[in-house]
Write a protein that holds these residues in place. Structure first.
Motif, mmCIF file in Angstrom:
data_model
loop_
_atom_site.group_PDB
_atom_site.id
_atom_site.type_symbol
_atom_site.label_atom_id
_atom_site.label_comp_id
_atom_site.label_asym_id
_atom_site.label_seq_id
_atom_site.Cartn_x
_atom_site.Cartn_y
_atom_site.Cartn_z
ATOM 1 N N ARG A 217 -14.982 2.280 15.835
ATOM 2 C CA ARG A 217 -13.545 2.445 16.036
ATOM 3 C C ARG A 217 -13.109 1.347 16.995
ATOM 4 N NH1 ARG A 217 -11.228 7.483 19.447
ATOM 5 N NH2 ARG A 217 -9.060 6.823 19.542
ATOM 6 N N ARG A 218 -11.923 0.797 16.772
ATOM 7 C CA ARG A 218 -11.390 -0.260 17.631
ATOM 8 C C ARG A 218 -10.057 0.177 18.211
ATOM 9 N NH1 ARG A 218 -14.013 -4.990 18.871
ATOM 10 N NH2 ARG A 218 -15.502 -5.510 17.261
ATOM 11 N N VAL A 219 -9.928 0.075 19.535
ATOM 12 C CA VAL A 219 -8.659 0.306 20.216
ATOM 13 C C VAL A 219 -8.264 -1.029 20.832
ATOM 14 C CG1 VAL A 219 -7.422 1.609 21.973
ATOM 15 C CG2 VAL A 219 -9.260 2.713 20.668
ATOM 16 N N LEU A 220 -7.190 -1.600 20.311
ATOM 17 C CA LEU A 220 -6.763 -2.939 20.682
ATOM 18 C C LEU A 220 -5.354 -2.894 21.251
ATOM 19 C CD1 LEU A 220 -7.804 -4.454 17.256
ATOM 20 C CD2 LEU A 220 -9.182 -4.480 19.351
ATOM 21 N N SER A 221 -5.163 -3.484 22.427
ATOM 22 C CA SER A 221 -3.827 -3.526 23.042
ATOM 23 C C SER A 221 -3.515 -4.941 23.491
ATOM 24 C CB SER A 221 -3.750 -2.597 24.255
ATOM 25 O OG SER A 221 -3.819 -1.255 23.856
ATOM 26 N N ALA A 222 -2.266 -5.306 23.335
ATOM 27 C CA ALA A 222 -1.775 -6.593 23.824
ATOM 28 C C ALA A 222 -0.279 -6.444 24.075
ATOM 29 C CB ALA A 222 -2.050 -7.711 22.825
ATOM 30 N N THR A 223 0.254 -7.297 24.935
ATOM 31 C CA THR A 223 1.678 -7.227 25.258
ATOM 32 C C THR A 223 2.403 -8.493 24.845
ATOM 33 O OG1 THR A 223 1.319 -8.067 27.484
ATOM 34 C CG2 THR A 223 1.296 -5.682 27.217
ATOM 35 N N LEU A 224 3.688 -8.334 24.634
ATOM 36 C CA LEU A 224 4.592 -9.442 24.407
ATOM 37 C C LEU A 224 5.884 -9.126 25.125
ATOM 38 C CD1 LEU A 224 6.529 -9.186 21.146
ATOM 39 C CD2 LEU A 224 4.533 -7.737 21.367
ATOM 40 N N THR A 225 6.684 -10.128 25.349
ATOM 41 C CA THR A 225 7.979 -9.907 25.974
ATOM 42 C C THR A 225 9.079 -10.219 24.962
ATOM 43 O OG1 THR A 225 8.011 -12.145 26.890
ATOM 44 C CG2 THR A 225 7.151 -10.395 28.303
ATOM 45 N N VAL A 226 10.153 -9.480 25.097
ATOM 46 C CA VAL A 226 11.314 -9.629 24.228
ATOM 47 C C VAL A 226 12.536 -9.715 25.136
ATOM 48 C CG1 VAL A 226 12.685 -8.522 22.421
ATOM 49 C CG2 VAL A 226 10.197 -8.305 22.388
ATOM 50 N N PRO A 227 13.416 -10.689 24.912
ATOM 51 C CA PRO A 227 14.575 -10.848 25.792
ATOM 52 C C PRO A 227 15.723 -9.887 25.477
ATOM 53 C CG PRO A 227 14.616 -12.559 24.140
ATOM 54 C CD PRO A 227 13.349 -11.765 23.922
ATOM 55 N N LEU A 228 15.377 -8.637 25.217
ATOM 56 C CA LEU A 228 16.358 -7.586 24.950
ATOM 57 C C LEU A 228 15.959 -6.360 25.748
ATOM 58 C CD1 LEU A 228 16.428 -7.762 21.024
ATOM 59 C CD2 LEU A 228 18.161 -8.697 22.573
ATOM 60 N N ALA A 229 16.932 -5.585 26.176
ATOM 61 C CA ALA A 229 16.638 -4.307 26.828
ATOM 62 C C ALA A 229 15.910 -3.404 25.836
ATOM 63 C CB ALA A 229 17.938 -3.646 27.280
ATOM 64 N N PRO A 230 15.122 -2.449 26.316
ATOM 65 C CA PRO A 230 14.403 -1.564 25.395
ATOM 66 C C PRO A 230 15.304 -0.898 24.350
ATOM 67 C CG PRO A 230 13.543 -1.275 27.594
ATOM 68 C CD PRO A 230 14.745 -2.185 27.710
ATOM 69 N N GLU A 231 16.520 -0.546 24.708
ATOM 70 C CA GLU A 231 17.433 0.106 23.761
ATOM 71 C C GLU A 231 17.708 -0.785 22.547
ATOM 72 O OE1 GLU A 231 17.750 1.903 27.683
ATOM 73 O OE2 GLU A 231 17.943 -0.179 27.053
ATOM 74 N N ALA A 232 17.735 -2.088 22.737
ATOM 75 C CA ALA A 232 17.951 -3.029 21.631
ATOM 76 C C ALA A 232 16.637 -3.480 21.008
ATOM 77 C CB ALA A 232 18.751 -4.233 22.114
ATOM 78 N N ALA A 233 15.612 -3.676 21.816
ATOM 79 C CA ALA A 233 14.320 -4.157 21.325
ATOM 80 C C ALA A 233 13.614 -3.120 20.459
ATOM 81 C CB ALA A 233 13.430 -4.547 22.501
ATOM 82 N N PHE A 234 13.811 -1.856 20.746
ATOM 83 C CA PHE A 234 13.142 -0.763 20.024
ATOM 84 C C PHE A 234 13.256 -0.939 18.514
ATOM 85 C CE2 PHE A 234 12.893 3.494 18.200
ATOM 86 C CZ PHE A 234 11.836 4.076 18.887
ATOM 87 N N ARG A 235 14.438 -1.274 18.050
ATOM 88 C CA ARG A 235 14.714 -1.395 16.615
ATOM 89 C C ARG A 235 13.820 -2.426 15.935
ATOM 90 N NH1 ARG A 235 15.697 1.865 13.552
ATOM 91 N NH2 ARG A 235 16.134 1.166 11.506
ATOM 92 N N LEU A 236 13.402 -3.451 16.687
ATOM 93 C CA LEU A 236 12.561 -4.500 16.115
ATOM 94 C C LEU A 236 11.198 -3.973 15.665
ATOM 95 C CD1 LEU A 236 13.251 -7.338 18.697
ATOM 96 C CD2 LEU A 236 14.118 -7.215 16.337
#
Length: 142
Positions: free
Chosen positions: A3-22
């Motif tokens: 089993r593989r548990v993989l996590s990584a982050t990225l940044t988005v220049p939108l508030a979470p309320e707008a970024a969520f939809r992406l």
């Protein structure tokens, strides 16, 4: 097979309320080339828990199911490709001064030795995979 548990982050220049939809089935259509989810049952809200959609690539069909949603902080999906792999994808968003930090976690189990090899290859390239998301989103937002 592992089993593989993989996590990584990225940044988005939108508030979470707008970024969520992406990071929803329909929202990804705007920035993921070839992403064409098919909803077997029409739904006005593609983030409602229990919502199902299908995607196809190459010779595989994947079934997705929204397992949880905490707008605008997180959304989780079950992802099952019969005979290949099964698991979850979770997207967690946190506000920053310039937008959102988005952590994407794939928790996948291969169902065959061949799938295990493919999952190992995916795991090795996972940071680059998520980096490509950041690039595609940036291009979309430009």
């Amino acid at each position: 097979m592992n089993r593989r548990v993989l996590s990584a982050t990225l940044t988005v220049p939108l508030a979470p309320e707008a970024a969520f939809r992406l990071f929803t089935a329909r929202g990804e259509r705007t920035w993921v080339p070839g992403w064409e989810p098919v909803f077997p049952v029409d739904t006005p809200d593609d983030t409602a828990p229990g919502t199902v959609w299908l995607t196809s690539s190459h010779t595989q069909e994947t079934t997705w199911l929204v397992t949880s949603r905490d707008f605008p902080r997180s959304v989780s999906y079950a992802r099952i490709t019969p005979g290949v792999q099964a698991g979850t994808v979770t997207v967690a968003l946190a506000a920053t001064e310039t937008g959102s930090e988005v952590m994407v976690t794939y928790d996948m189990t291969p169902l065959t030795p061949t799938a295990a090899k493919a999952l190992d290859e995916f795991a090795a390239d996972y940071p680059s995979f998520i980096h490509s998301w950041a690039q595609l989103i940036a291009t979309h937002l430009a």
